[in-house]
Design a protein around this motif. Structure first.
Motif, PDB file in Angstrom:
ATOM      1  N   ALA A  59       0.834  -1.210   0.000  1.00  0.00           N
ATOM      2  CA  ALA A  59       0.000   0.000   0.000  1.00  0.00           C
ATOM      3  C   ALA A  59       0.865   1.255   0.000  1.00  0.00           C
ATOM      4  CB  ALA A  59      -0.924  -0.007   1.210  1.00  0.00           C
ATOM      5  N   ARG A  60       1.931   1.229   0.779  1.00  0.00           N
ATOM      6  CA  ARG A  60       2.825   2.398   0.825  1.00  0.00           C
ATOM      7  C   ARG A  60       3.522   2.610  -0.513  1.00  0.00           C
ATOM      8  NH1 ARG A  60       4.871   1.406   6.694  1.00  0.00           N
ATOM      9  NH2 ARG A  60       3.359   2.652   7.829  1.00  0.00           N
ATOM     10  N   ALA A  61       3.695   1.525  -1.290  1.00  0.00           N
ATOM     11  CA  ALA A  61       4.320   1.658  -2.609  1.00  0.00           C
ATOM     12  C   ALA A  61       3.323   2.204  -3.632  1.00  0.00           C
ATOM     13  CB  ALA A  61       4.873   0.308  -3.066  1.00  0.00           C
ATOM     14  N   GLY A  62       2.100   2.535  -3.211  1.00  0.00           N
ATOM     15  CA  GLY A  62       1.143   3.188  -4.106  1.00  0.00           C
ATOM     16  C   GLY A  62       0.129   2.252  -4.752  1.00  0.00           C
ATOM     17  N   TYR A  63      -0.062   1.067  -4.181  1.00  0.00           N
ATOM     18  CA  TYR A  63      -1.037   0.125  -4.742  1.00  0.00           C
ATOM     19  C   TYR A  63      -2.299   0.085  -3.880  1.00  0.00           C
ATOM     20  CZ  TYR A  63       2.798  -1.425  -7.647  1.00  0.00           C
ATOM     21  OH  TYR A  63       3.826  -1.464  -8.548  1.00  0.00           O
ATOM     22  N   ARG A  64      -3.403  -0.329  -4.506  1.00  0.00           N
ATOM     23  CA  ARG A  64      -4.640  -0.530  -3.770  1.00  0.00           C
ATOM     24  C   ARG A  64      -4.751  -2.016  -3.444  1.00  0.00           C
ATOM     25  NH1 ARG A  64      -8.779   2.945  -7.464  1.00  0.00           N
ATOM     26  NH2 ARG A  64      -7.400   2.247  -9.149  1.00  0.00           N
ATOM     27  N   VAL A  65      -4.625  -2.327  -2.171  1.00  0.00           N
ATOM     28  CA  VAL A  65      -4.545  -3.731  -1.773  1.00  0.00           C
ATOM     29  C   VAL A  65      -5.850  -4.184  -1.124  1.00  0.00           C
ATOM     30  CG1 VAL A  65      -3.139  -5.472  -0.622  1.00  0.00           C
ATOM     31  CG2 VAL A  65      -2.131  -3.257  -1.203  1.00  0.00           C
ATOM     32  N   TRP A 291     -14.242  -3.285   3.024  1.00  0.00           N
ATOM     33  CA  TRP A 291     -14.994  -3.662   1.844  1.00  0.00           C
ATOM     34  C   TRP A 291     -16.486  -3.473   2.109  1.00  0.00           C
ATOM     35  CZ3 TRP A 291     -14.115  -5.046  -3.102  1.00  0.00           C
ATOM     36  CH2 TRP A 291     -15.155  -5.696  -3.804  1.00  0.00           C
ATOM     37  N   PRO A 292     -17.327  -2.974   1.176  1.00  0.00           N
ATOM     38  CA  PRO A 292     -17.041  -2.685  -0.229  1.00  0.00           C
ATOM     39  C   PRO A 292     -16.664  -1.235  -0.524  1.00  0.00           C
ATOM     40  CG  PRO A 292     -19.404  -2.662   0.135  1.00  0.00           C
ATOM     41  CD  PRO A 292     -18.758  -2.863   1.479  1.00  0.00           C
ATOM     42  N   LYS A 293     -16.214  -0.477   0.499  1.00  0.00           N
ATOM     43  CA  LYS A 293     -15.775   0.892   0.212  1.00  0.00           C
ATOM     44  C   LYS A 293     -14.549   0.847  -0.699  1.00  0.00           C
ATOM     45  CE  LYS A 293     -17.406   4.005   3.725  1.00  0.00           C
ATOM     46  NZ  LYS A 293     -17.046   4.693   4.963  1.00  0.00           N
ATOM     47  N   ARG A 294     -14.431   1.875  -1.566  1.00  0.00           N
ATOM     48  CA  ARG A 294     -13.316   1.887  -2.512  1.00  0.00           C
ATOM     49  C   ARG A 294     -12.153   2.719  -1.990  1.00  0.00           C
ATOM     50  NH1 ARG A 294     -15.896  -1.913  -3.951  1.00  0.00           N
ATOM     51  NH2 ARG A 294     -16.643  -2.279  -6.073  1.00  0.00           N
ATOM     52  N   LEU A 295     -10.992   2.569  -2.624  1.00  0.00           N
ATOM     53  CA  LEU A 295      -9.780   3.256  -2.179  1.00  0.00           C
ATOM     54  C   LEU A 295      -9.379   4.345  -3.166  1.00  0.00           C
ATOM     55  CD1 LEU A 295      -7.716   0.102  -1.196  1.00  0.00           C
ATOM     56  CD2 LEU A 295      -8.607   1.824   0.384  1.00  0.00           C
ATOM     57  N   PRO A 296      -8.685   5.386  -2.694  1.00  0.00           N
ATOM     58  CA  PRO A 296      -8.165   6.398  -3.618  1.00  0.00           C
ATOM     59  C   PRO A 296      -7.106   5.788  -4.539  1.00  0.00           C
ATOM     60  CG  PRO A 296      -7.250   6.717  -1.431  1.00  0.00           C
ATOM     61  CD  PRO A 296      -8.317   5.674  -1.306  1.00  0.00           C
ATOM     62  N   GLU A 297      -6.835   6.479  -5.662  1.00  0.00           N
ATOM     63  CA  GLU A 297      -5.938   5.896  -6.666  1.00  0.00           C
ATOM     64  C   GLU A 297      -4.492   5.785  -6.219  1.00  0.00           C
ATOM     65  OE1 GLU A 297      -6.150   7.518 -10.571  1.00  0.00           O
ATOM     66  OE2 GLU A 297      -8.322   7.161 -10.702  1.00  0.00           O
ATOM     67  N   ASP A 298      -4.114   6.594  -5.222  1.00  0.00           N
ATOM     68  CA  ASP A 298      -2.706   6.528  -4.816  1.00  0.00           C
ATOM     69  C   ASP A 298      -2.448   5.466  -3.743  1.00  0.00           C
ATOM     70  OD1 ASP A 298      -4.081   7.835  -2.881  1.00  0.00           O
ATOM     71  OD2 ASP A 298      -2.637   9.477  -2.646  1.00  0.00           O
ATOM     72  N   GLY A 299      -3.402   4.572  -3.567  1.00  0.00           N
ATOM     73  CA  GLY A 299      -3.101   3.412  -2.734  1.00  0.00           C
ATOM     74  C   GLY A 299      -3.807   3.390  -1.395  1.00  0.00           C
ATOM     75  N   GLY A 300      -3.809   2.223  -0.803  1.00  0.00           N
ATOM     76  CA  GLY A 300      -4.437   2.031   0.496  1.00  0.00           C
ATOM     77  C   GLY A 300      -4.754   0.563   0.699  1.00  0.00           C
ATOM     78  N   ILE A 301      -5.463   0.300   1.800  1.00  0.00           N
ATOM     79  CA  ILE A 301      -5.792  -1.083   2.140  1.00  0.00           C
ATOM     80  C   ILE A 301      -7.299  -1.205   2.301  1.00  0.00           C
ATOM     81  CG2 ILE A 301      -5.544  -2.875   3.910  1.00  0.00           C
ATOM     82  CD1 ILE A 301      -2.785  -1.609   4.544  1.00  0.00           C
ATOM     83  N   CYS A 302      -7.876  -2.163   1.601  1.00  0.00           N
ATOM     84  CA  CYS A 302      -9.299  -2.431   1.733  1.00  0.00           C
ATOM     85  C   CYS A 302      -9.443  -3.814   2.373  1.00  0.00           C
ATOM     86  CB  CYS A 302      -9.953  -2.391   0.354  1.00  0.00           C
ATOM     87  SG  CYS A 302     -11.707  -2.737   0.400  1.00  0.00           S
ATOM     88  N   ILE A 303     -10.054  -3.838   3.558  1.00  0.00           N
ATOM     89  CA  ILE A 303     -10.110  -5.094   4.314  1.00  0.00           C
ATOM     90  C   ILE A 303     -11.445  -5.786   4.106  1.00  0.00           C
ATOM     91  CG2 ILE A 303     -10.071  -6.115   6.621  1.00  0.00           C
ATOM     92  CD1 ILE A 303      -8.180  -3.954   7.489  1.00  0.00           C
ATOM     93  N   TYR A 304     -11.371  -7.057   3.733  1.00  0.00           N
ATOM     94  CA  TYR A 304     -12.564  -7.894   3.653  1.00  0.00           C
ATOM     95  C   TYR A 304     -12.500  -8.876   4.821  1.00  0.00           C
ATOM     96  CZ  TYR A 304     -16.199 -10.935   1.853  1.00  0.00           C
ATOM     97  OH  TYR A 304     -17.354 -11.669   1.723  1.00  0.00           O
ATOM     98  N   GLU A 305     -13.497  -8.802   5.702  1.00  0.00           N
ATOM     99  CA  GLU A 305     -13.415  -9.569   6.940  1.00  0.00           C
ATOM    100  C   GLU A 305     -13.821 -11.025   6.793  1.00  0.00           C
ATOM    101  OE1 GLU A 305     -15.123  -7.928  10.384  1.00  0.00           O
ATOM    102  OE2 GLU A 305     -14.181  -5.957  10.127  1.00  0.00           O
TER     103      GLU A 305
END
Ligand SMILES: [Zn+2]
Length: 749
Positions: A59-65, A291-305
């Motif tokens: 995520a810190r490298a700019g990906y949406r995980v 989840w299911p909220k979306r992430l900004p384009e410059d990266g972050g973490i989306c958790i599916y429980e």
């Protein structure tokens, strides 16, 4: 197979919270891999959610995980490291806990008194850092403290008072114990027995401490941020408070809920404070959504429980996954059971409910692991487009774990692209891609195919390898030929068949040599028999391939000639592509070469002045000239033959001297075809430790070297200056210059 070389990384400076249960990975590996396989901003999937640090790095490298995590403790670790409360909140939360009243005294003082003991030397009251226990005893046998008054420090036997205190706390234990499990499951719950069993891994004092503190977590009325901060510190104390801390043992990584014969009971107040420093050392914040909220384009973490299976249906339509990353899970009954317990303590029964099965399931074997992994890979196959790359990291690898991971992936339709293995202490790096078809031809395992793969690996390696390397070579052959599992086979049967075919390949072939003190095939090292080698004559195999250690030495020195002042990571980055897959050199090997040839200025390595190529050539010429002079004084005539200097008398060879500037001892033995008792290998003193290192890690080389004599340049210079030199003194001198002198200061593997 196209070989993705091993990606070097850095060991994290601080291990972080619960580090004995989180996967031991290097930092920088995932981001380096991603830069080659997915555009920044794209969506990644981490289907296992096993390593919060790896997810965070991506995520810190700019990906949406997008990450699936069903363990509530791992999820909390991930949320906390991605988005930690401020240091001020941590401090304030701890201070509120410390100052709240318990009867007439402050809670902090009350809890610290639990660990009061008397200094053996000055007899003042001090706080024990830990008490030491033997399993099944009712009181500790020793304590560890550092006295602030007289500085007496270390392990001391317990006093009567220490025993009294432990027993007094134990006398009220029943009440706290039932409170502790009622937070996890209700009295009527059929899983109650499992919760009780898990809580048996807590002694009365830590259990009293934890229930008291957790009780206050609810009643202190902290702000949400401080509540999180206090929960995080308590979590560290929850882990420090169980009996899974063998003594003496510095870095335990428990997998089973088994109480060691001797263990440490930590001072939990000190552990709360330690929790504060562990948590506040985490880096910058990252966006975290559920989840299911979306992430900004410059990266972050989306958790599916939930479970991957349920997510698969939703993701397939909505999110294009560019790549998959994951620390491949291995069974950990200790962590999974404790996670259920801790989740109940920190957040109550509802938090345990979805994860309660972890309390119940007590036996995890490798076929269980392979079956679970296969299910996960199967869901992944459904949701990914063909060709999607997948980086799987396998820390704490052992043969059965590798077999489980590779079998599960291939059987679910993932093609093995490459597998890079450094040592058994480093994570294995596996590249898969989602294949075209899930079901494969029903090919049957072929033992000759496995045998040839192992033979080729050992031949190309030019030196023996660990069983893990040999096993991996066999596995790769099975995975590539799609024979690792039959379509209708159960996993336990498939894993047994794999184990058996690899071991049969090794056991039933006389070309292989086993270097081991034990009987079992999967111990020690394996190499290729060298029947044609006597007195320095080596088989075809060794003629074609110099040993891995020798080739690594050449590569590092060549690199430093070209690029002086390189840092260690640059050396690894240059080196690994030359030695991909199972040939990845160990750090110990790289450092052995660097220590022999180079010096360090800050973080930068460069060749020593005497090891720059031109200087070495001059010295080599000098030594050769000296050999001629010394030979003349001993009444020999000197003749050059190939790379050997021959001392002759009446046309008969008496000595063959071979001068090395390097530690390429394997090459030297090939190039000096004379009987070993006549041969003298002359080396720079600075290479002695490197040659000894090579001999120590390579039993075949050690056996060959035993027959040869080696002298250092220094000795030759001394002999050159001795006024009277006879053949007897020469023999005496060269026999008293053993290589082993320098081995004492060597670092092993
Ligand atoms: Zn003292």
């Amino acid at each position: 197979m196209d070989h993705q070389p091993y990606i070097p990384g850095l060991s994290p400076a601080d291990p972080g919270p619960l580090s004995r249960f989180t996967p031991p990975l290097e930092e920088g590996v995932v981001s380096a891999w991603l830069s080659q396989h997915a555009a920044a901003g794209s969506w990644l999937l981490d289907p296992f959610g096993f390593s919060p640090r790896m997810t965070l790095e991506a995520a810190r490298a700019g990906y949406r995980v997008l990450v699936t995590v069903n363990n509530p403790i791992t999820r909390f670790l991930l949320e906390m490291s991605a988005n930690p409360p401020s240091e001020a909140d941590f401090k304030a939360a701890l201070s509120e806990l410390e100052t709240v009243k318990k009867g007439d005294e402050r809670l902090g003082a009350h809890l610290q008194t639990l660990y009061a003991t008397t200094c053996e030397k000055c007899e003042k009251e001090v706080r024990a850092q830990s008490f030491l226990w033997r399993r099944d005893e009712q009181a500790p046998y020793a304590r560890i403290y550092t006295c602030p008054h007289c500085e007496d420090s270390g392990e001391r036997p317990v006093t009567e008072q220490d025993i009294e205190r432990a027993k007094r706390i134990a006398s009220t234990d029943g009440l706290h114990r039932s409170r502790a499990f009622e937070r996890v499951v209700s009295l009527k719950d059929e899983d109650r027995i499992y919760a009780e069993e898990a809580i048996e891994h807590y002694l009365p004092r830590p259990l009293y401490f934890l229930t008291t503190v957790i009780n206050r977590l609810d009643s202190l009325n902290l702000t949400p941020e401080r509540q999180r901060a206090l929960s995080a510190m308590i979590l560290v104390a929850c882990d420090a408070g169980n009996t899974l801390w063998g003594h003496p043992s510095e870095r335990p990584r428990p997998k089973q809920l088994t109480i060691p014969g001797q263990f440490r009971e930590h001072n939990l107040w000190m552990m709360l404070e330690r929790g504060l420093s562990l948590w506040t050392e985490t880096g910058s914040s990252v966006v975290v959504e559920a989840w299911p909220k979306r992430l900004p384009e410059d990266g972050g973490i989306c958790i599916y429980e939930g479970r991957l299976k349920d997510l698969a249906r939703e993701v397939k339509k909505e999110i294009p996954i560019a790549a998959v990353i994951g620390s491949v899970p291995r069974p950990n009954q200790a962590f999974w059971t404790l996670s259920a317990l801790w989740a109940g303590w920190l957040w109550g029964r509802e938090a345990v409910e979805p994860y309660k099965i972890a309390l119940r399931r007590r036996r995890y074997d490798w076929s269980w692991n392979a079956t679970a992994l296969h299910a996960a890979f199967g869901h992944l196959f459904d949701l990914l487009p063909p060709g999607t790359p997948f980086l799987g990291l396998v820390p704490e690898s052992e043969p059965a774990f590798l077999t489980s991971a590779l079998t599960a992936a291939v059987a679910a339709g993932f093609d093995l692209k490459s597998l890079a293995l450094r040592t058994q202490n480093d994570p294995v790096q596996i590249n898969w891609v989602r294949g075209e078809h899930q079901s494969r031809d029903n090919n049957v395992m072929n033992v000759d195919n496995v045998r040839n793969a192992i033979y080729s690996h050992l031949a190309e390696r030019g030196e023996p390898a660990s069983y893990l390397h040999v096993h991996a070579a066999g596995l790769i052959a099975l995975a590539e030929s799609h024979t690792i599992k039959q379509r209708d086979q159960e996993f336990d049967e498939a894993l047994r068949a794999t184990q058996s075919v690899i071991q049969t390949a090794l056991a039933d072939d006389e070309r292989f040599v086993h270097y081991s003190t034990g009987e079992n095939i999967d111990t020690g090292m394996w190499g290729i028999r060298d029947d044609n080698s006597f007195a320095g004559r080596l088989s075809e195999v060794h003629r074609h391939y110099e040993s891995l250690a020798d080739r690594v030495e050449v590569a590092i020195v060549t690199f430093l000639q070209k690029k002086p002042d390189s840092i260690y990571l640059e050396i690894e980055e240059d080196l690994y592509p030359h030695f991909p897959g199972l040939f990845t050199p160990s750090k110990a090997m790289i450092y052995a070469v660097l220590d022999s040839y180079a010096e360090r200025n800050g973080a930068a390595w460069k060749l020593r002045a005497e090891d720059v190529a031109s200087a070495r050539r001059n010295e080599l010429n000098t030594i050769n000239a000296m050999i001629g002079v010394v030979g003349t004084r001993l009444n020999f005539s000197t003749r050059t033959e190939g790379k050997n200097l021959l001392w002759e008398e009446n046309g008969q060879i008496q000595y063959a001297l071979y001068v090395l500037a390097s530690a390429l001892i394997g090459r030297a033995l090939i190039e000096t075809p004379y009987p070993s008792e006549q041969t003298i290998i002359v080396i720079p003193g600075g290479r002695a430790a490197l040659i000894a290192y090579k001999a120590q890690r390579d039993p075949a080389l050690a056996a060959r070297l035993k027959n040869y004599r080696m002298v250092k340049y220094r000795l030759l210079r001394t002999l050159f200056e001795v006024p009277v030199l006879t053949r007897e003194t020469f023999e005496e001198q060269i026999s008293s210059d053993p290589l082993e002198k320098s081995t004492s200061q060597m670092i092993m593997f």
